[in-house]
Enzyme design. Structure first.
Site: not given
Ligand code: ADP
Length: 176
Positions: A40, A16, A143, A105
Site C-alpha cells: 500500500k 488515537h 488520520s 468510533r
Molecule cells: P488501521 O489501519 O489499523 O485501522 P488506524 O491508524 O486508522 O489504523 O487506527 C488504529 C486504531 O485506532 C483502530 O482501532 C481505529 O478504530 C482506532 N481509531 C482511530 N481513530 C480513532 C478515533 N477518533 N476514536 C477512536 N478510535 C480511533
C-alpha cells in the site's frame, strides 16, 4: 499486563491519543506499533516519520504528571505483507503482550473490528483484543480527515485541533 496498540497511524491523531489514554491505567506496558503494508504505497508519512510521531507520544505520556501509575510505552513496527510479514497477534506475542488494543468510533468500526477480533482469536487464542470507545468529541477524527485538511490557507490551525501538540513541530516541518 502488556498490550500492543497497532495501527497505520498515518498520522497519529487525538482520536488515537484518547484510546491510548483510556488504556494506560490498565496496562504496565503498551507497545505502539505501526502495521506496515508495503503493498500500500499510498501512505502520506513514511515509516520513520510515523515512528518518530509515536516516539513523541510515548515520551510525552511517560513524563506526564497526569499519569500516576508506572507505565512503559514502547514503539515498534511490523510488516503485514511481503517478506517477514506477521499477523498482529503473532507480533503481539513476540513483544510479550497478551492483549491488542483497538478503538471504536461508530457502528462500522464495530462491524469490522468484531470480525477482526474473532479472526485474531482463531489465529492465536493467547492474545485477546480489548476495545475502547471514542469520546464523542474525537469520534469523527481520523488520520484521513487530518490528511485532507492539509493545504488550504489556515490549515495549520485546523490541523492543530486534531493532532497531539507534542508532535506538532515535527508534523509541521514534514508537511511544509
Ligand atoms: P488501521 O489501519 O489499523 O485501522 P488506524 O491508524 O486508522 O489504523 O487506527 C488504529 C486504531 O485506532 C483502530 O482501532 C481505529 O478504530 C482506532 N481509531 C482511530 N481513530 C480513532 C478515533 N477518533 N476514536 C477512536 N478510535 C480511533
Amino acid at each position: 499486563m502488556k498490550a500492543v496498540y497497532p495501527g497505520s497511524f498515518d498520522p497519529f491523531t487525538n482520536g488515537h491519543l484518547e484510546i491510548l489514554n483510556q488504556a494506560i491505567p490498565l496496562f504496565s506496558k503498551i507497545t505502539l506499533a505501526v502495521a506496515v503494508n508495503p503493498e500500500k504505497p499510498n501512505s502520506m508519512f513514511g515509516l520513520e516519520d510515523r515512528l518518530a510521531f509515536l516516539r513523541d507520544i510515548a515520551s510525552e505520556a511517560m513524563h506526564s504528571e497526569k499519569i500516576e501509575q508506572y507505565i512503559q510505552i514502547a514503539v515498534g513496527s511490523y510488516p503485514v505483507k511481503g517478506p517477514g510479514a506477521l499477523y498482529t497477534v503473532d507480533y503481539a506475542e513476540s513483544v510479550g503482550a497478551t492483549h491488542i488494543i483497538r478503538g471504536l468510533r461508530n457502528g462500522s468500526d464495530f462491524e469490522y473490528e468484531f470480525a477482526m477480533a474473532q479472526i485474531n482469536k482463531g489465529l492465536n487464542p493467547k492474545i485477546r483484543t480489548v476495545f475502547f470507545m471514542a469520546d464523542t468529541d474525537v469520534s469523527s477524527v481520523s488520520s484521513s480527515m487530518v490528511r485532507g485538511l492539509i493545504g488550504p490557507q489556515g490549515w495549520e490551525n485546523a490541523v492543530k485541533e486534531y493532532i497531539p501538540m507534542c508532535m506538532w513541530e515535527r508534523f509541521f516541518k514534514l508537511v511544509v
